[in-house]
Write a protein that holds these residues in place. Structure first.
Motif, PDB file in Angstrom:
ATOM      1  N   UNK A  36       0.840  -1.201   0.000  1.00 42.91           N
ATOM      2  CA  UNK A  36       0.000   0.000   0.000  1.00 42.91           C
ATOM      3  C   UNK A  36       0.870   1.244   0.000  1.00 42.91           C
ATOM      4  N   UNK A  37       0.386   2.281  -0.676  1.00 42.92           N
ATOM      5  CA  UNK A  37       1.120   3.541  -0.706  1.00 42.92           C
ATOM      6  C   UNK A  37       1.062   4.217   0.664  1.00 42.92           C
ATOM      7  N   UNK A  38       2.192   4.747   1.088  1.00 43.30           N
ATOM      8  CA  UNK A  38       2.266   5.450   2.369  1.00 43.30           C
ATOM      9  C   UNK A  38       1.410   6.712   2.299  1.00 43.30           C
ATOM     10  N   UNK A  39       0.633   6.954   3.352  1.00 44.34           N
ATOM     11  CA  UNK A  39      -0.194   8.149   3.402  1.00 44.34           C
ATOM     12  C   UNK A  39       0.695   9.377   3.571  1.00 44.34           C
ATOM     13  N   UNK A  48      14.051   3.333   1.855  1.00 47.92           N
ATOM     14  CA  UNK A  48      14.030   3.639   0.437  1.00 47.92           C
ATOM     15  C   UNK A  48      12.722   3.352  -0.257  1.00 47.92           C
ATOM     16  N   UNK A  49      11.645   3.119   0.495  1.00 51.57           N
ATOM     17  CA  UNK A  49      10.364   2.730  -0.086  1.00 51.57           C
ATOM     18  C   UNK A  49       9.299   3.799   0.148  1.00 51.57           C
ATOM     19  N   UNK A  50       8.292   3.781  -0.723  1.00 54.13           N
ATOM     20  CA  UNK A  50       7.116   4.635  -0.552  1.00 54.13           C
ATOM     21  C   UNK A  50       5.862   3.777  -0.401  1.00 54.13           C
ATOM     22  N   UNK A  51       6.071   2.491  -0.105  1.00 54.94           N
ATOM     23  CA  UNK A  51       4.956   1.569   0.111  1.00 54.94           C
ATOM     24  C   UNK A  51       5.258   0.717   1.337  1.00 54.94           C
ATOM     25  N   UNK A  52       4.201   0.238   1.971  1.00 55.18           N
ATOM     26  CA  UNK A  52       4.322  -0.644   3.128  1.00 55.18           C
ATOM     27  C   UNK A  52       3.518  -1.905   2.865  1.00 55.18           C
ATOM     28  N   UNK A  53       4.022  -3.026   3.334  1.00 52.98           N
ATOM     29  CA  UNK A  53       3.311  -4.290   3.199  1.00 52.98           C
ATOM     30  C   UNK A  53       2.535  -4.589   4.463  1.00 52.98           C
ATOM     31  N   UNK A  54       1.201  -4.492   4.387  1.00 49.74           N
ATOM     32  CA  UNK A  54       0.338  -4.711   5.548  1.00 49.74           C
ATOM     33  C   UNK A  54      -0.506  -5.969   5.369  1.00 49.74           C
ATOM     34  N   UNK A 101       1.391 -14.817   1.574  1.00 49.69           N
ATOM     35  CA  UNK A 101       1.295 -14.364   0.190  1.00 49.69           C
ATOM     36  C   UNK A 101       1.437 -12.848   0.132  1.00 49.69           C
ATOM     37  N   UNK A 102       1.904 -12.365  -1.019  1.00 48.89           N
ATOM     38  CA  UNK A 102       2.113 -10.925  -1.213  1.00 48.89           C
ATOM     39  C   UNK A 102       1.422 -10.489  -2.493  1.00 48.89           C
ATOM     40  N   UNK A 103       0.686  -9.371  -2.406  1.00 44.08           N
ATOM     41  CA  UNK A 103      -0.066  -8.843  -3.552  1.00 44.08           C
ATOM     42  C   UNK A 103       0.255  -7.370  -3.726  1.00 44.08           C
ATOM     43  N   UNK A 104       0.270  -6.941  -4.971  1.00 42.43           N
ATOM     44  CA  UNK A 104       0.359  -5.514  -5.272  1.00 42.43           C
ATOM     45  C   UNK A 104      -0.703  -5.201  -6.328  1.00 42.43           C
ATOM     46  N   UNK A 149      -5.457  -6.751  -8.636  1.00 45.40           N
ATOM     47  CA  UNK A 149      -4.446  -7.300  -7.734  1.00 45.40           C
ATOM     48  C   UNK A 149      -3.561  -8.294  -8.467  1.00 45.40           C
ATOM     49  N   UNK A 150      -2.254  -8.180  -8.275  1.00 47.53           N
ATOM     50  CA  UNK A 150      -1.283  -9.065  -8.912  1.00 47.53           C
ATOM     51  C   UNK A 150      -0.474  -9.767  -7.825  1.00 47.53           C
ATOM     52  N   UNK A 151      -0.408 -11.070  -7.892  1.00 51.79           N
ATOM     53  CA  UNK A 151       0.362 -11.822  -6.905  1.00 51.79           C
ATOM     54  C   UNK A 151       1.856 -11.650  -7.146  1.00 51.79           C
ATOM     55  N   UNK A 152       2.573 -11.301  -6.102  1.00 52.91           N
ATOM     56  CA  UNK A 152       4.026 -11.278  -6.141  1.00 52.91           C
ATOM     57  C   UNK A 152       4.605 -12.533  -5.495  1.00 52.91           C
ATOM     58  N   UNK A 153       3.858 -13.103  -4.546  1.00 58.07           N
ATOM     59  CA  UNK A 153       4.246 -14.377  -3.929  1.00 58.07           C
ATOM     60  C   UNK A 153       2.967 -15.152  -3.655  1.00 58.07           C
TER      61      UNK A 153
END
Length: 787
Positions: A292-295, A310-316, A379-382, A388-392
């Motif tokens: 998710x994009x950081x607020x 170095x990221x502008x996204x967080x995995x929640x 599992x990881x999705x973006x 939604x696209x699976x990354x893992x």
């Protein structure tokens, strides 16, 4: 009155399907029976005396309409029985053992009903961390055999108490035949130990139970190992900078972002932008990690700076087991919830192994005594390009079978072993593909051993007897060696599949492309894969289908000085790119004040130049991933050396996202026709890039111009090739297309030109989806061989 045999295929075991059949049969006044067997669910039914014959039609329609939440019906097959049934009731029969043609449902997050029970002090399952029902709970992580019954799971060692047994036996109860059903009287238990393995008394911490004690330790800044559904996690307070930094030091994970777990959506909204679709993804039974994009603005307690450098996204992710719900009950801020291992090792699943490997990493460990049979990572999705696209692909998704398109129904059983990184394997038979959960990188010996153990389990679970084995073309991949050994042992044909052709085929299968539907154009971008010409490919335009493919374009190959060292040290790729353009010395002389070129001059460049000139440990590669590394090195982005795969490219994308503009002019790349096809040469971008640096253009804008220019060049080339080859569809695959900017930019350009893009959703575009493509190519070639 005609009786029918009704066969239901799909994910229909362990999900409350038989009770649904029983209930609907009673509703529609049918008599007969229902049971599980190796092919799914089998029903014998006929209308009760005096009932209309149309009741069977109504019943089958109702089955589809009222399918249980975790079930998936692939087919309902009906045939008339010769003799009528002689019963006047409808009953649920015990499972029948037969050849397996059904799937196992993935592990599912705690349902709302079970979550309410563990919060209710009047309920007998109050604060019980293993509460579940047919709509939720562990599946793949505990299963040992099919049909899916308690005796074939790790719950077999916990005999049910009378209360749980009554629920289990009552078709009207939502726990009817819920195989992990248990309570505090008869089920698994949880306890807390210190770093030496000694049990800690919750009362000494003024806590009501071990989970409450663990929560208090986390709040005090401690690092805990926590045994969950499919493995151990390492957890700490995500807002405690000292704890997060210490976790990185102990785990030896110095740059890769940490995943976060939050109590509810409100906590996530305090840190990230979250729309309705993203909220829905988080709340699905799969409960994945969602990027998710950081607020831009938040009043919440700040996260530790080392959470995602170095990221502008967080995995929640949200809590997906009762234990997690209870642990986070009092938390209005997130917890770090990262895999329980040292960096690059497989996640621990066994108590003894955790004591050995995690004892020095965690201050305390929350353990339980339900065996984890199968390791299942999160599992990881973006969400990219509108979906939604699976990354893992792991917990919540594997091993649900993927239905294959027309043409694959009669293929012989295939085993495909995948690649070296992000490994999965695939079993193909009966018109469907069964992908394993994400196993990891086979460069680690533990992961390689786990591949073989998990593979043997799957072959036994699904009674899969492969007649063909498919492996990657690279001769030294561990997965290739395993496939070669098994093919030789069982005297089976072995097919070596080119890496990027497998990516293309994976995308075709993911999009329901029929076996005989003809070729499409593919843009396949990744780190590297072994090419049939002996070079390392990675920036490819292919024209192909399941049977064959032709290389019609690619990025210009440049040396990779130092071989695998160049993957860890991006400056090597920068030097190779500059040498392949106007030469490093020429670029240095044009821009003598630039820090990045000065830093490069301090490296042992003469040694690298000789290696490249002699072709010693400097293989040629057309890799898009190495081009991203080179640009990142020019901007001083990413690690030196990098600390995790793809770090430089990931941080370069995050930088570019700060300055992307629809009207931004990108750096120009030139395409020329050569013997190997159309060659896209990045040489011209370097003078443009360094000129911008010298003029003080922000690094974010430079990164954005690189993304924009590469996207434009790829799109232009694909459009020209599609027109020349008379194709209307373009498949985008490979790990580089996990870059949202690149994926969406290329897709927009192709769509504007009237071309349909095929993107992956059910499996990752990275090497986690490779085994699906290998299996489909092998199936197509096996079909051709049998003609």
């Amino acid at each position: 009155m005609n009786a029918e045999l009704i066969r239901v295929r799909g994910l229909v075991q362990g999900v409350g399907f038989r009770p649904t059949v029983w209930r609907l049969a009673r509703t529609h006044a049918l008599v007969g029976e229902v049971l599980n067997d190796g092919e799914g669910v089998l029903i014998h039914a006929q209308p009760a005396a005096g009932n209309d014959a149309s009741a069977l039609d109504d019943f089958c329609r109702a089955l589809r309409a009222e399918c249980p939440p975790l079930a998936r019906i692939d087919a309902i097959e009906r045939s008339v029985l010769e003799a009528p049934l002689t019963t006047d009731t409808f009953v649920i029969r015990a499972s029948s053992a037969s050849q397996v043609h059904t799937g196992i449902v993935p592990d599912a997050a705690t349902c709302a009903a079970c979550a309410a029970e563990i919060r209710d002090p009047s309920n007998r399952r109050y604060r019980y961390p293993f509460t579940n029902c047919t709509h939720c709970g562990p599946r793949l992580s505990i299963v040992k055999g099919i049909p899916y019954d308690r005796a074939r799971t790790s719950m077999a060692v916990f005999p049910m108490c009378p209360s749980c047994g009554a629920e289990y036996a009552d078709p009207a109860d939502r726990r009817f035949h819920a195989q992990p059903n248990a309570c505090a009287v008869c089920g698994p238990s949880v306890w807390l130990v210190d770093s030496q393995g000694a049990r800690r008394d919750p009362a000494a911490l003024e806590a009501s139970d071990p989970i409450a004690a663990a929560s208090q330790l986390l709040a005090a800044g401690r690092i805990l190992a926590i045994k969950g559904i499919g493995g151990f996690h390492l957890a700490c307070d995500a807002t405690n900078a000292a704890s997060v930094a210490e976790l990185r030091r102990r785990k030896r994970r110095f740059g890769k972002p940490f995943a976060l777990m939050a109590r509810d959506l409100d906590v996530i909204r305090a840190y990230c932008t979250l729309d309705a679709e993203e909220a829905g993804l988080l709340q699905r039974p799969a409960a994945p990690i969602l990027l998710l994009d950081v607020s831009p603005k938040t009043q919440a307690t700040p996260l530790a700076p080392d959470i995602a450098p170095g990221q502008r996204a967080l995995g929640f992710m949200l809590p997906y087991s009762p234990l997690h719900h209870l642990l986070l009950q009092a938390w209005d801020r997130p917890l770090v919830m990262t895999s329980g291992n040292l960096s690059e090792e497989p996640q621990c699943i066994d108590n003894a192994d955790a004591a050995d490997r995690l004892g020095t990493l965690a201050d305390a460990t929350l353990l339980h005594d339900r065996e984890i049979v199968n390791r299942v990572d999160d599992s990881v999705i973006r969400r990219m390009a509108g979906a939604p696209r699976l990354l893992r692909r792991a917990r919540g998704y594997a091993p649900a079978p993927i239905r294959l398109p027309p043409g694959f129904e009669q293929n012989p059983p295939i085993l495909a072993l995948g690649g070296e990184l992000k490994n999965t394997f695939c079993l193909l038979s009966d018109g469907q593909a069964m992908l394993s959960q994400h196993l990891g990188d086979l460069e680690d010996a533990r992961t390689a051993r786990e591949l073989e153990v998990t593979l043997d389990l799957y072959l036994e679970l699904f009674q899969h007897r492969p007649e063909w084995i498919a492996v990657d073309l690279h001769p030294d991949y561990r997965s290739t060696l395993i496939g070669r050994e098994r093919a030789a042992h069982d005297d089976l044909p072995l097919l070596s599949i080119q890496h990027h052709h497998a990516h293309l085929a994976s995308t075709l299968a993911d999009n329901g492309w029929a076996m005989d539907a003809g070729p499409v154009l593919g843009i396949i971008l990744d780190g590297l894969g072994f090419g049939p010409d002996g070079t390392l490919w990675g920036g490819e335009l292919l024209l192909g289908d399941y049977l064959d493919c032709e290389r019609v374009g690619h990025l210009k190959p440049v040396p990779m000085p130092g071989g695998t060292k160049a993957i860890l040290e991006p400056w090597r790729n920068l030097f190779a790119q500059l040498e392949a353009a106007d030469g490093w010395a020429t670029m240095r002389d044009r821009h003598p004040t630039l820090e990045s070129l000065q830093r490069l001059g301090d490296r042992p460049l003469d040694v690298l130049r000789k290696m490249m000139a002699r072709g010693v440990n400097a293989p040629l590669t057309s890799s898009a991933g190495r081009l991203f590394d080179a640009v990142a090195a020019a901007l001083g982005v990413g690690g030196d050396p990098i600390t995790y795969e793809g770090q430089a490219a990931i941080e370069l994308e995050a930088l570019a996202a700060q300055a992307m503009d629809p009207g931004l002019e990108g750096y120009r790349l030139k395409a020329t026709r050569q013997a190997s096809g159309m060659v896209l040469d990045p040489a011209s971008l370097w003078e443009q890039l360094f000129a911008d640096l010298e003029q003080g253009v922000s690094k974010a804008r430079i990164a954005a111009r690189f993304h924009s220019g590469l996207s434009q060049a790829l799109g232009d080339l694909a459009i020209a090739l599609a027109e020349a080859r008379a194709v209307q569809r373009v498949a985008l695959s490979g790990g580089v297309f996990q870059n949202r900017i690149l994926l969406e930019s290329v897709q927009r350009q192709l769509s504007a030109a009237g071309l349909e893009t095929l993107l992956q959703r059910q499996v990752p575009s990275n090497d986690g989806g490779l085994s699906l493509g290998q299996a489909c190519i092998a199936a197509a070639r096996a079909s051709r061989a049998s003609e």
